[in-house]
Design a protein around this motif. Structure first.
Motif, PDB file in Angstrom:
ATOM      1  N   ALA A 240       0.825  -1.204   0.000  1.00  0.00           N
ATOM      2  CA  ALA A 240       0.000   0.000   0.000  1.00  0.00           C
ATOM      3  C   ALA A 240       0.862   1.257   0.000  1.00  0.00           C
ATOM      4  O   ALA A 240       0.490   2.273  -0.577  1.00  0.00           O
ATOM      5  CB  ALA A 240      -0.918  -0.010   1.211  1.00  0.00           C
ATOM      6  N   GLN A 241       2.019   1.168   0.617  1.00  0.00           N
ATOM      7  CA  GLN A 241       2.881   2.351   0.678  1.00  0.00           C
ATOM      8  C   GLN A 241       3.532   2.682  -0.644  1.00  0.00           C
ATOM      9  O   GLN A 241       4.046   3.778  -0.827  1.00  0.00           O
ATOM     10  CB  GLN A 241       3.966   2.107   1.706  1.00  0.00           C
ATOM     11  CG  GLN A 241       3.432   2.310   3.093  1.00  0.00           C
ATOM     12  CD  GLN A 241       4.526   2.624   4.032  1.00  0.00           C
ATOM     13  OE1 GLN A 241       5.645   2.181   3.836  1.00  0.00           O
ATOM     14  NE2 GLN A 241       4.224   3.391   5.049  1.00  0.00           N
ATOM     15  N   GLN A 242       3.529   1.725  -1.562  1.00  0.00           N
ATOM     16  CA  GLN A 242       4.143   2.014  -2.847  1.00  0.00           C
ATOM     17  C   GLN A 242       3.140   2.661  -3.800  1.00  0.00           C
ATOM     18  O   GLN A 242       3.429   2.866  -4.966  1.00  0.00           O
ATOM     19  CB  GLN A 242       4.707   0.720  -3.449  1.00  0.00           C
ATOM     20  CG  GLN A 242       5.777   0.121  -2.572  1.00  0.00           C
ATOM     21  CD  GLN A 242       6.320  -1.171  -3.133  1.00  0.00           C
ATOM     22  OE1 GLN A 242       6.703  -1.242  -4.284  1.00  0.00           O
ATOM     23  NE2 GLN A 242       6.372  -2.199  -2.310  1.00  0.00           N
ATOM     24  N   VAL A 247      -0.934   9.497 -12.790  1.00  0.00           N
ATOM     25  CA  VAL A 247      -0.834   8.541 -13.885  1.00  0.00           C
ATOM     26  C   VAL A 247       0.289   7.551 -13.635  1.00  0.00           C
ATOM     27  O   VAL A 247       0.114   6.339 -13.756  1.00  0.00           O
ATOM     28  CB  VAL A 247      -0.599   9.285 -15.212  1.00  0.00           C
ATOM     29  CG1 VAL A 247      -0.576   8.301 -16.367  1.00  0.00           C
ATOM     30  CG2 VAL A 247      -1.693  10.322 -15.430  1.00  0.00           C
ATOM     31  N   PHE A 248       1.458   8.079 -13.267  1.00  0.00           N
ATOM     32  CA  PHE A 248       2.623   7.206 -13.167  1.00  0.00           C
ATOM     33  C   PHE A 248       2.755   6.648 -11.765  1.00  0.00           C
ATOM     34  O   PHE A 248       3.510   7.153 -10.937  1.00  0.00           O
ATOM     35  CB  PHE A 248       3.886   7.950 -13.582  1.00  0.00           C
ATOM     36  CG  PHE A 248       3.802   8.460 -14.979  1.00  0.00           C
ATOM     37  CD1 PHE A 248       3.832   7.578 -16.047  1.00  0.00           C
ATOM     38  CD2 PHE A 248       3.650   9.817 -15.243  1.00  0.00           C
ATOM     39  CE1 PHE A 248       3.734   8.033 -17.342  1.00  0.00           C
ATOM     40  CE2 PHE A 248       3.548  10.276 -16.533  1.00  0.00           C
ATOM     41  CZ  PHE A 248       3.588   9.383 -17.595  1.00  0.00           C
ATOM     42  N   THR A 249       2.016   5.584 -11.524  1.00  0.00           N
ATOM     43  CA  THR A 249       2.037   4.985 -10.193  1.00  0.00           C
ATOM     44  C   THR A 249       3.406   4.416  -9.867  1.00  0.00           C
ATOM     45  O   THR A 249       3.795   4.358  -8.717  1.00  0.00           O
ATOM     46  CB  THR A 249       1.006   3.848 -10.101  1.00  0.00           C
ATOM     47  OG1 THR A 249      -0.161   4.273 -10.783  1.00  0.00           O
ATOM     48  CG2 THR A 249       0.681   3.510  -8.686  1.00  0.00           C
ATOM     49  N   PHE A 250       4.124   4.012 -10.922  1.00  0.00           N
ATOM     50  CA  PHE A 250       5.345   3.245 -10.657  1.00  0.00           C
ATOM     51  C   PHE A 250       6.444   4.059  -9.995  1.00  0.00           C
ATOM     52  O   PHE A 250       7.403   3.503  -9.510  1.00  0.00           O
ATOM     53  CB  PHE A 250       5.854   2.581 -11.933  1.00  0.00           C
ATOM     54  CG  PHE A 250       6.392   3.539 -12.958  1.00  0.00           C
ATOM     55  CD1 PHE A 250       7.698   3.970 -12.889  1.00  0.00           C
ATOM     56  CD2 PHE A 250       5.584   4.026 -13.972  1.00  0.00           C
ATOM     57  CE1 PHE A 250       8.197   4.844 -13.830  1.00  0.00           C
ATOM     58  CE2 PHE A 250       6.068   4.899 -14.905  1.00  0.00           C
ATOM     59  CZ  PHE A 250       7.383   5.321 -14.834  1.00  0.00           C
ATOM     60  N   GLY A 327       5.815  -2.879  -6.227  1.00  0.00           N
ATOM     61  CA  GLY A 327       4.472  -2.375  -5.942  1.00  0.00           C
ATOM     62  C   GLY A 327       3.401  -3.438  -5.869  1.00  0.00           C
ATOM     63  O   GLY A 327       2.218  -3.130  -6.014  1.00  0.00           O
ATOM     64  N   GLY A 328       3.801  -4.686  -5.639  1.00  0.00           N
ATOM     65  CA  GLY A 328       2.817  -5.750  -5.442  1.00  0.00           C
ATOM     66  C   GLY A 328       1.841  -5.868  -6.587  1.00  0.00           C
ATOM     67  O   GLY A 328       2.229  -5.938  -7.750  1.00  0.00           O
ATOM     68  N   GLU A 335      -3.006   3.565 -11.269  1.00  0.00           N
ATOM     69  CA  GLU A 335      -3.561   2.724 -10.220  1.00  0.00           C
ATOM     70  C   GLU A 335      -4.813   3.354  -9.601  1.00  0.00           C
ATOM     71  O   GLU A 335      -5.746   2.665  -9.214  1.00  0.00           O
ATOM     72  CB  GLU A 335      -2.485   2.470  -9.150  1.00  0.00           C
ATOM     73  CG  GLU A 335      -2.947   1.791  -7.894  1.00  0.00           C
ATOM     74  CD  GLU A 335      -3.395   0.361  -8.095  1.00  0.00           C
ATOM     75  OE1 GLU A 335      -3.089  -0.205  -9.148  1.00  0.00           O
ATOM     76  OE2 GLU A 335      -4.075  -0.175  -7.207  1.00  0.00           O
ATOM     77  N   GLN A 336      -4.831   4.692  -9.541  1.00  0.00           N
ATOM     78  CA  GLN A 336      -5.953   5.332  -8.845  1.00  0.00           C
ATOM     79  C   GLN A 336      -7.294   5.058  -9.533  1.00  0.00           C
ATOM     80  O   GLN A 336      -8.327   5.016  -8.882  1.00  0.00           O
ATOM     81  CB  GLN A 336      -5.721   6.830  -8.716  1.00  0.00           C
ATOM     82  CG  GLN A 336      -5.609   7.558 -10.027  1.00  0.00           C
ATOM     83  CD  GLN A 336      -5.534   9.054  -9.795  1.00  0.00           C
ATOM     84  OE1 GLN A 336      -5.637   9.523  -8.670  1.00  0.00           O
ATOM     85  NE2 GLN A 336      -5.347   9.814 -10.855  1.00  0.00           N
ATOM     86  N   TRP A 337      -7.257   4.847 -10.852  1.00  0.00           N
ATOM     87  CA  TRP A 337      -8.517   4.543 -11.542  1.00  0.00           C
ATOM     88  C   TRP A 337      -8.970   3.123 -11.238  1.00  0.00           C
ATOM     89  O   TRP A 337     -10.149   2.843 -11.118  1.00  0.00           O
ATOM     90  CB  TRP A 337      -8.360   4.757 -13.045  1.00  0.00           C
ATOM     91  CG  TRP A 337      -8.033   6.182 -13.375  1.00  0.00           C
ATOM     92  CD1 TRP A 337      -8.674   7.293 -12.885  1.00  0.00           C
ATOM     93  CD2 TRP A 337      -6.990   6.652 -14.206  1.00  0.00           C
ATOM     94  NE1 TRP A 337      -8.087   8.424 -13.373  1.00  0.00           N
ATOM     95  CE2 TRP A 337      -7.048   8.073 -14.190  1.00  0.00           C
ATOM     96  CE3 TRP A 337      -6.001   6.023 -14.983  1.00  0.00           C
ATOM     97  CZ2 TRP A 337      -6.150   8.860 -14.913  1.00  0.00           C
ATOM     98  CZ3 TRP A 337      -5.137   6.817 -15.694  1.00  0.00           C
ATOM     99  CH2 TRP A 337      -5.207   8.225 -15.657  1.00  0.00           C
ATOM    100  N   ILE A 338      -7.995   2.217 -11.124  1.00  0.00           N
ATOM    101  CA  ILE A 338      -8.349   0.828 -10.809  1.00  0.00           C
ATOM    102  C   ILE A 338      -8.968   0.759  -9.420  1.00  0.00           C
ATOM    103  O   ILE A 338      -9.948   0.050  -9.191  1.00  0.00           O
ATOM    104  CB  ILE A 338      -7.106  -0.065 -10.902  1.00  0.00           C
ATOM    105  CG1 ILE A 338      -6.614  -0.130 -12.343  1.00  0.00           C
ATOM    106  CG2 ILE A 338      -7.419  -1.465 -10.385  1.00  0.00           C
ATOM    107  CD1 ILE A 338      -5.448  -1.020 -12.568  1.00  0.00           C
ATOM    108  N   VAL A 339      -8.402   1.526  -8.485  1.00  0.00           N
ATOM    109  CA  VAL A 339      -8.940   1.544  -7.128  1.00  0.00           C
ATOM    110  C   VAL A 339     -10.383   2.034  -7.142  1.00  0.00           C
ATOM    111  O   VAL A 339     -11.232   1.563  -6.377  1.00  0.00           O
ATOM    112  CB  VAL A 339      -8.067   2.436  -6.219  1.00  0.00           C
ATOM    113  CG1 VAL A 339      -8.686   2.570  -4.839  1.00  0.00           C
ATOM    114  CG2 VAL A 339      -6.674   1.865  -6.111  1.00  0.00           C
TER     115      VAL A 339
END
Lengths: 468, 245
Positions: A240-242, A247-250, A327-328, A335-339
């Protein structure tokens, strides 16, 4: 208790019919909800790993790999078993019908080309082999060892988060738990070597155990570095901390957070290879030189369990690598859209992303195996103690310095209860400096080292085509 | 010390990446090409080798029209796989009336080819001996004229024609004719039909001949040995009798 814990409770209550289920109901519920699905997923994927291995090996060596084992036989057998209440002729007719289905007719040759049939053939072969226990063997120890090896490989999966809250056991010391239970493998190998009643098997077991125990240290240090950075041992929290919004979650992945973490990632991967005894660290087995070590006396299904344990451990290293550094289960972008999606859809997407990540590291392991020759036993040890451990120590130290310099914490993850966890507040400038300073320093040092110590070996220079 | 260590580590990393790049290149190359056409290994019955080595030693082939039946090959052969007869033609030249090679004995050593004075014997590139290639009839592909010499030309044509058909489609007469020449189940099959075939009687006769030959050879060798020993003895005695001179 979160995630599947609720499911276990619910099933236990339903099974026993009382609000306070007894231990039998709880055990059955755990078996149903945790163990069965885990085995149902991990076993086939580990078996698939073997096919990936053989196909990649074949491609690298310009061969075809397994492509001739037909699936017809196993399928016919399956039909016979399923339709055993019908006369033989009807079974055969049904099977012929089945074979003529367009889907089957187009799919079967492809599956055969991919070598899936070989999997069935190997499995049946292994089942059919005699289970030999040597006369001089310590029977109980000898028989128990493969089960323990498999247990040691499977247990760590309990705390690996496959998707958001899709984790068997959400313990707060997940990282510690993984390192602790994978130690069971060491015991299993020692038991296998000792129990065989064969001095060469015992030597092989000793060799394997020495290697495993040594490589626990770099693995432990690499995990310690991540724990230091994240401030928690909960694997789910580490994932979760990663998370980063945008846009650029990585950019939030531990691999790119700090050069020291990147170093630790490299060390973790290499030491992980050694932990599952893969080439170039497969001294324990050394098929071509020593013809197996601790598993020399094993045959049939017991031997198969050792092989399966090896592949399961490969999966485990891949899964841990993805969890700790990549980032598991999170997507590299957006990622924020997937969440924001429906939970079920998000979970499926996360599962897919996680599978891609750890299959990629599986592929990398196979690639390494068919590239590098095997280390000698003293070289394996020297690499661990004189190279990986110092690198780890330097990296952990550097990480600590970076954390102290950064100070402060940054709050706000997408995952509610983890929002308050401390995390380094570096900012963009801090990140840039954090990368630039160590890389520059290391670059200068390497430069000097290269100049001082004569650069590459002539043979190597010829191979790489120049270089310093 | 630290610097030399650092140098070692960077060297190790560099060689690691070199190796990975090499195998990676192979991997991509081989995945790209369709159906493994570039693969070194071939799926034999499906894809036969396209290129056979120039000096491939496959089936023996005899050009019967220039063979002079000199038995040089028979003499050179370490396994006695030749059977031949000859007769004079119109120009009083010796020509083969029968030239059989028992391919079940042949070890493809090529000594007969070296011995052949007219270059009528040669080794072809053909290596396929799979009986299934010829309709499960234990017939072998005949790419040489050897069979033609052994059987009448008409018989050869008929044999080849019939042996290509499925057995069920043959008329009873044809089947009987074929069975007289070819043993379907291969139970009495002796030697392979590199050219013609041996019946069990022929085989027994050939074996007896070989045995006799071998006995004669052994006897001759024993005699020669005894003679040599006697000579050596006389030689050994001769100098001592002559004394220092």
């Amino acid at each position: 208790m979160t995630g599947l814990g609720y499911a276990v409770d619910a099933v236990a209550v339903w099974l026993s019919g009382s609000p306070a289920p007894g231990w039998i109901a709880v055990t059955v519920a755990v078996l149903l909800v945790w163990v069965a699905p885990l085995l149902a997923i991990i076993f086939p994927v580990a078996a698939l790993g073997q096919i990936v291995e053989r196909k990649v090996a074949a491609a690298i060596q310009r061969r075809h790999g397994p492509n001739s084992a037909s699936l017809e036989g196993p399928l016919r057998f399956g039909f016979r078993v399923l339709l055993c209440f019908l006369p033989r002729a009807t079974q055969d007719r049904a099977f012929q019908r089945f074979l003529k289905l367009p889907v089957v007719r187009s799919l079967l040759p492809i599956l055969q080309k991919l070598g899936i049939g070989q999997l069935a053939a190997d499995g049946i072969k292994m089942l059919g082999k005699e289970d030999i226990v040597p006369r001089g063997a310590d029977g109980a120890v000898f028989r128990l060892a493969p089960y323990l090896a498999l247990t040691g490989a499977f247990l760590p999966f309990c705390v690996v988060p496959f998707a958001h809250h899709l984790v068997m056991l959400e313990v707060s010391v997940g990282a510690l738990y993984v390192i602790a239970v994978s130690g069971v493998t060491v015991l299993a190998l020692l038991m296998a070597g000792w129990g065989s009643g064969n001095k060469f098997s015992m030597l092989g077991g000793m060799r394997a155990v020495a290697q495993l125990v040594s490589y626990e240290i770099p693995v432990g240090l690499a995990v310690a570095g991540v724990v230091l950075w994240s401030g928690t041992m909960d694997l789910h929290a580490i994932v979760a901390q990663q998370y980063r919004p945008g846009v650029f979650t990585f950019v939030g992945w531990n691999l790119v957070q700090s050069p020291f973490l990147a170093m630790l990632a490299g060390v973790f991967f290499l030491a992980g290879l050694a932990e599952c005894q893969r080439t170039p660290f497969d001294m324990a087995e050394a098929e071509s030189e020593l013809v197996s070590g601790f598993n020399t006396e094993y045959s049939g299904l017991r031997w198969g369990m050792f092989a399966l344990a090896e592949y399961t451990e490969m999966l485990l290293i891949g899964a841990l690598f993805a969890t700790l550094f990549l980032g598991g289960y999170q997507s590299p972008i957006g990622e924020q859209w997937i969440v924001g999606l429906h939970p079920l859809l998000a979970t499926l997407l996360h599962l897919g992303i996680f599978a891609v990540k750890f299959l990629a590291s599986l592929f990398l392991m196979v690639w390494i195996r068919w590239t590098l020759p095997r280390y000698r036993v003293d070289q394996v040890m020297r690499l661990c103690w004189l190279t990986l451990v110092p690198i780890c120590l330097v990296a952990v130290f550097g990480l600590a310095v970076q954390l102290v310099l950064a100070g402060g914490t940054e709050a706000g993850t997408a995952y509610g209860r983890l929002a308050a966890l401390p995390r380094p507040a570096l900012g963009v400038l801090g990140h840039l400096l954090g990368w630039a300073v160590p890389v520059l320093l290391l670059g200068v040092l390497v430069r000097i080292a290269r100049r001082r110590h004569g650069g590459m070996h002539p043979a190597l220079r010829q191979l790489t085509g120049g270089g310093s | 010390m630290i610097l030399s260590w650092l140098n070692d580590v960077t060297e190790g990393l560099q060689s690691f990446f070199t190796g990975m790049r090499t195998t990676g290149k192979f991997l991509v190359e081989n995945l790209r090409d369709e159906g493994g056409a570039k693969a070194v290994t071939r799926q034999y019955p499906l894809h036969a080798a396209e290129v056979v080595g120039e000096r491939q030693r496959g089936h023996l082939h005899n050009k019967a029209d220039i063979c002079i039946v000199c038995h040089a090959c028979d003499t050179a052969c370490p396994v006695d796989c030749f059977k031949m007869d000859g007769e004079r033609d119109g120009n009083n030249k010796m020509r083969a009336s029968r030239f059989d090679i028992d391919l079940s004995k042949c070890i493809y050593c090529g000594l007969c080819v070296r011995a052949c004075p007219t270059d009528s014997l040669s080794m072809t590139a053909d290596f396929q001996m799979d009986p299934r290639l010829d309709g499960e009839r234990y017939l072998f592909r005949r790419n040489s004229s050897q069979l033609d010499v052994h059987l009448d030309a008409a018989d050869v044509g008929r044999l080849q024609q019939l042996s290509r058909l499925p057995r069920e489609q043959l008329s009873p007469a044809d089947r009987e004719w074929l069975d007289a020449r070819i043993d379907v189940r291969g139970q009495h099959l002796i030697g392979m039909y590199g050219l013609g075939y041996f019946t069990p009687e022929e085989k027994a006769q050939a074996d007896a001949e070989r045995e006799a030959k071998k006995k004669a050879k052994d006897a001759a060798a024993a005699a020669a040995k005894a003679k040599a020993a006697a000579e050596a003895k006389t030689k050994a005695e001769a100098p001592s009798a002559g004394g220092p001179g």
